[in-house]
Design a protein around this motif. Structure first.
Motif, PDB file in Angstrom:
ATOM      1  N   LEU A 156       0.823  -1.216   0.000  1.00 34.53           N
ATOM      2  CA  LEU A 156       0.000   0.000   0.000  1.00 34.53           C
ATOM      3  C   LEU A 156       0.853   1.261   0.000  1.00 34.53           C
ATOM      4  CD1 LEU A 156      -2.843  -0.987   2.510  1.00 34.53           C
ATOM      5  CD2 LEU A 156      -3.112  -0.491   0.073  1.00 34.53           C
ATOM      6  N   GLY A 157       1.984   1.215   0.721  1.00 31.60           N
ATOM      7  CA  GLY A 157       2.880   2.363   0.761  1.00 31.60           C
ATOM      8  C   GLY A 157       3.459   2.671  -0.611  1.00 31.60           C
ATOM      9  N   LEU A 171       2.741   6.000  -2.808  1.00 32.48           N
ATOM     10  CA  LEU A 171       3.887   6.805  -3.237  1.00 32.48           C
ATOM     11  C   LEU A 171       3.844   7.060  -4.741  1.00 32.48           C
ATOM     12  CD1 LEU A 171       6.593   8.127  -2.415  1.00 32.48           C
ATOM     13  CD2 LEU A 171       7.698   5.927  -2.904  1.00 32.48           C
ATOM     14  N   VAL A 172       3.574   6.015  -5.501  1.00 30.45           N
ATOM     15  CA  VAL A 172       3.518   6.135  -6.959  1.00 30.45           C
ATOM     16  C   VAL A 172       2.375   7.060  -7.389  1.00 30.45           C
ATOM     17  CG1 VAL A 172       3.040   4.868  -9.103  1.00 30.45           C
ATOM     18  CG2 VAL A 172       4.606   3.898  -7.411  1.00 30.45           C
ATOM     19  N   ARG A 173       1.235   6.976  -6.673  1.00 26.23           N
ATOM     20  CA  ARG A 173       0.091   7.806  -7.034  1.00 26.23           C
ATOM     21  C   ARG A 173       0.175   9.215  -6.454  1.00 26.23           C
ATOM     22  NH1 ARG A 173      -4.390   5.147  -9.134  1.00 26.23           N
ATOM     23  NH2 ARG A 173      -5.033   7.294  -9.526  1.00 26.23           N
ATOM     24  N   GLY A 174       1.188   9.481  -5.645  1.00 23.15           N
ATOM     25  CA  GLY A 174       1.360  10.813  -5.086  1.00 23.15           C
ATOM     26  C   GLY A 174       0.386  11.163  -3.978  1.00 23.15           C
ATOM     27  N   TYR A 175      -0.106  10.149  -3.269  1.00 24.08           N
ATOM     28  CA  TYR A 175      -1.115  10.374  -2.240  1.00 24.08           C
ATOM     29  C   TYR A 175      -0.555  10.997  -0.958  1.00 24.08           C
ATOM     30  CZ  TYR A 175      -4.428   7.511  -4.930  1.00 24.08           C
ATOM     31  OH  TYR A 175      -5.264   7.021  -5.899  1.00 24.08           O
ATOM     32  N   GLY A 213      -3.854  15.125   4.287  1.00 21.61           N
ATOM     33  CA  GLY A 213      -5.087  15.481   4.991  1.00 21.61           C
ATOM     34  C   GLY A 213      -5.177  15.016   6.436  1.00 21.61           C
ATOM     35  N   PHE A 214      -4.172  14.303   6.929  1.00 23.73           N
ATOM     36  CA  PHE A 214      -4.223  13.831   8.312  1.00 23.73           C
ATOM     37  C   PHE A 214      -4.055  14.989   9.297  1.00 23.73           C
ATOM     38  CE2 PHE A 214      -3.122   9.413   6.894  1.00 23.73           C
ATOM     39  CZ  PHE A 214      -4.147   8.763   7.569  1.00 23.73           C
ATOM     40  N   THR A 215      -4.828  14.941  10.366  1.00 21.63           N
ATOM     41  CA  THR A 215      -4.622  15.811  11.519  1.00 21.63           C
ATOM     42  C   THR A 215      -4.255  14.897  12.688  1.00 21.63           C
ATOM     43  OG1 THR A 215      -6.937  15.615  12.216  1.00 21.63           O
ATOM     44  CG2 THR A 215      -6.384  17.414  10.687  1.00 21.63           C
ATOM     45  N   HIS A 271      -7.000   4.850   1.098  1.00 20.84           N
ATOM     46  CA  HIS A 271      -5.755   4.087   0.952  1.00 20.84           C
ATOM     47  C   HIS A 271      -4.769   4.449   2.067  1.00 20.84           C
ATOM     48  CE1 HIS A 271      -7.630   4.875  -2.948  1.00 20.84           C
ATOM     49  NE2 HIS A 271      -7.182   3.695  -3.338  1.00 20.84           N
ATOM     50  N   LEU A 272      -4.718   5.730   2.409  1.00 19.17           N
ATOM     51  CA  LEU A 272      -3.799   6.178   3.453  1.00 19.17           C
ATOM     52  C   LEU A 272      -4.276   5.735   4.834  1.00 19.17           C
ATOM     53  CD1 LEU A 272      -2.867   9.784   2.236  1.00 19.17           C
ATOM     54  CD2 LEU A 272      -1.606   7.641   1.922  1.00 19.17           C
TER      55      LEU A 272
END
Length: 306
Positions: free
Chosen positions: A47-48, A52-56, A61-63, A177-178
């Protein structure tokens, strides 16, 4: 290809993969703690790399609050997997998977307990139907300690996944995903002290099954699910999600010769029907299209995935 058609194919493939999960767990030859540890490790890497490849990671957006909720959800998910895999060994893949699909009912009860949400009489009726189906499906006798243990493990897994869903639904503005990446990554340090690496020395081909659990059943499967959720209305997601237990039962019979009896089979449609009514009763609005809102919609249907 139309968006909805593509989403249907993606989610169906994801649910078929979910249905083969039990075989990978059993064939690995490892204990549930080791299986989950390496599922988390290989899954986090898969998933990482995808994120990374998709630029996520840019503008994730995490707080502090949402990261904390994701980590808490990860604790529930990790131990949900441990209990589910224990249920496979104690009972069978078929029994464990069907009982595991009582998750939506526990989610309703959690809403009533923590959010003081009123449970309509109709929903209470469907909960009763699901309980009757559960009694039939379990097929356990008072002296059958193995099946009783398997039933208990599967129910514990269902409760834990309902808790994970309950927590994850409160995260907004973050790609699913994140969130999944944070949750499986949390499992690595969490299970590290409980993992017996010495017992893995003679695993041999089992390493291939463990890698498959992480790469295929965590990385690929979740990517397919989240892609599909953004394209499909909630009712269709709820219906397609039941491909998972159907495939699991067929695979369990084809590979291990396990099958449920006639009385148990009578309970399956009761759980499926009640699950659909309860799930769709929470709202049949189309799944949101924006990445920031996908987790809230997807989390309801994700309770079906292993």
């Amino acid at each position: 290809m139309r968006n909805e058609t593509r989403g249907t194919l993606e989610l169906t493939l994801a649910m078929v993969l979910s249905g083969t999960l039990g075989v990978f767990v059993v064939e690995s030859g490892a204990r549930p703690f080791e299986v989950v540890f390496f599922r988390c490790l290989f899954g986090a890497l898969a998933l990482g790399l995808y994120a990374l490849v998709r630029g996520y990671f840019a503008g994730h957006g995490f707080t502090a609050r949402s990261l904390g909720l994701a980590l808490l959800g990860g604790v529930f998910i990790v131990f949900n997997w441990v209990f589910l895999f224990e249920a496979y060994a104690a009972a069978s893949i078929s029994l464990a998977t069907v009982v595991y699909h009582t998750q939506p009912f526990f989610l309703v009860l959690l809403g009533a307990l923590f959010l003081r949400e009123r449970i309509p009489a109709g929903k209470l009726g469907w909960l009763a139907v699901a309980f009757a189906g559960l009694v039939l499906v379990s097929g356990v006798r008072p002296g059958d300690t193995g099946s009783l243990a398997g039933l208990g493990y599967a129910l514990a897994a269902a409760v834990l996944y309902a808790l994970a869903t309950f927590v994850t639904k409160r995260i907004t503005g973050v790609r699913p995903h994140l969130i999944a990446l944070v949750q499986v990554t949390a499992g690595v340090p969490l299970l590290l002290p409980l993992t017996d690496f010495g017992a893995l020395s003679g695993l041999g081909a089992g390493w291939g099954w463990l890698a498959g659990l992480g790469i295929v059943h965590t990385g690929l499967m979740y990517v397919l699910m989240y892609a599909a959720y953004a394209k499909l209305p909630t009712p269709k997601i709820a219906v397609l999600a039941f491909t998972y237990p159907a495939v699991a039962m067929v695979v369990d019979w084809a590979v291990y010769g396990h099958h449920i009896g006639l009385v148990q089979a009578l309970g399956v449609p009761l759980i499926v029907l009640a699950g659909l009514r309860v799930t769709l009763g929470r709202g049949a609005a189309p799944a949101p299209r924006t990445a920031a809102r996908v987790p809230a919609a997807a989390s309801r249907a994700a309770t079906r995935a292993g």
